[in-house]
Design a protein around this motif. Sequence first.
Motif, PDB file in Angstrom:
ATOM      1  N   ASN A 119      37.472  52.507  45.696  1.00  0.00           N
ATOM      2  CA  ASN A 119      35.892  52.051  46.255  1.00  0.00           C
ATOM      3  C   ASN A 119      35.204  52.662  45.454  1.00  0.00           C
ATOM      4  N   ALA A 120      35.225  53.823  44.740  1.00  0.00           N
ATOM      5  CA  ALA A 120      34.480  54.468  43.633  1.00  0.00           C
ATOM      6  C   ALA A 120      34.270  53.556  42.623  1.00  0.00           C
ATOM      7  N   LYS A 121      35.391  53.098  41.838  1.00  0.00           N
ATOM      8  CA  LYS A 121      35.278  52.064  41.103  1.00  0.00           C
ATOM      9  C   LYS A 121      35.305  50.553  41.287  1.00  0.00           C
ATOM     10  N   ASN A 122      35.050  50.370  42.727  1.00  0.00           N
ATOM     11  CA  ASN A 122      34.786  49.048  43.069  1.00  0.00           C
ATOM     12  C   ASN A 122      35.980  48.162  42.327  1.00  0.00           C
ATOM     13  N   THR A 123      37.137  48.754  42.710  1.00  0.00           N
ATOM     14  CA  THR A 123      38.217  48.232  41.969  1.00  0.00           C
ATOM     15  C   THR A 123      39.696  48.099  43.004  1.00  0.00           C
ATOM     16  N   VAL A 124      40.260  47.250  42.819  1.00  0.00           N
ATOM     17  CA  VAL A 124      41.639  46.902  43.768  1.00  0.00           C
ATOM     18  C   VAL A 124      42.487  46.695  42.568  1.00  0.00           C
ATOM     19  N   TYR A 125      43.868  47.427  43.039  1.00  0.00           N
ATOM     20  CA  TYR A 125      45.053  47.462  41.875  1.00  0.00           C
ATOM     21  C   TYR A 125      46.349  46.778  42.580  1.00  0.00           C
ATOM     22  N   LEU A 126      47.160  46.238  41.687  1.00  0.00           N
ATOM     23  CA  LEU A 126      48.225  45.625  42.138  1.00  0.00           C
ATOM     24  C   LEU A 126      49.422  46.307  41.390  1.00  0.00           C
ATOM     25  N   GLN A 127      50.016  47.475  41.881  1.00  0.00           N
ATOM     26  CA  GLN A 127      51.267  48.094  41.068  1.00  0.00           C
ATOM     27  C   GLN A 127      52.263  47.271  41.296  1.00  0.00           C
ATOM     28  N   MET A 128      53.009  46.601  40.132  1.00  0.00           N
ATOM     29  CA  MET A 128      54.101  45.706  40.480  1.00  0.00           C
ATOM     30  C   MET A 128      55.526  46.323  39.876  1.00  0.00           C
ATOM     31  N   ASN A 129      56.407  46.880  40.441  1.00  0.00           N
ATOM     32  CA  ASN A 129      57.516  47.180  39.895  1.00  0.00           C
ATOM     33  C   ASN A 129      58.602  46.498  40.026  1.00  0.00           C
ATOM     34  N   SER A 130      59.873  46.812  39.333  1.00  0.00           N
ATOM     35  CA  SER A 130      61.045  46.035  39.480  1.00  0.00           C
ATOM     36  C   SER A 130      60.852  44.496  39.369  1.00  0.00           C
ATOM     37  N   LEU A 131      60.049  44.193  38.576  1.00  0.00           N
ATOM     38  CA  LEU A 131      59.701  42.689  38.197  1.00  0.00           C
ATOM     39  C   LEU A 131      60.958  41.879  37.981  1.00  0.00           C
ATOM     40  N   LYS A 132      60.686  40.651  38.488  1.00  0.00           N
ATOM     41  CA  LYS A 132      61.673  39.695  38.442  1.00  0.00           C
ATOM     42  C   LYS A 132      60.993  38.410  37.534  1.00  0.00           C
TER      43      LYS A 132
END
Length: 117
Positions: free
Chosen positions: A73-86
């Motif tokens: 929230n301090a950076k007004n940013t949302v992340y999506l960490q994507m592992n084991s991509l297919k």
Amino acid sequence: QVQLVESGGGLVQAGGSLRLACAGSGSIVSSNAVGWHRQAPGKQREWVATVTHDGSTSYVDSVEGRFTISRDNAKNTVYLQMNSLKPEDTAVYYCALRSWTGAYDYWGQGTQVTVSS
């Protein structure tokens, strides 16, 4: 005016990882739910994950255990960490803000994720 800007897409081999970011204008991201969606070529756009304003998360079954949505929230940013991509994760990924209407009313421009086999 609400602006959402995605970044972090790219080309990765199967089994690899990427982290997408969705930066919002002002404090709008920190006070609303934000979701990630994706659209593969020739397919309808599908919802991937959501994080609420208080940090609760939910995922589509196909990414559960591989993807993690989070917010700073301090950076007004949302992340999506994507592992084991297919390869089937290949799509344009969009972040969207869920407004008081309950609908995802504000969308970013999208970022391409390509997973090679």
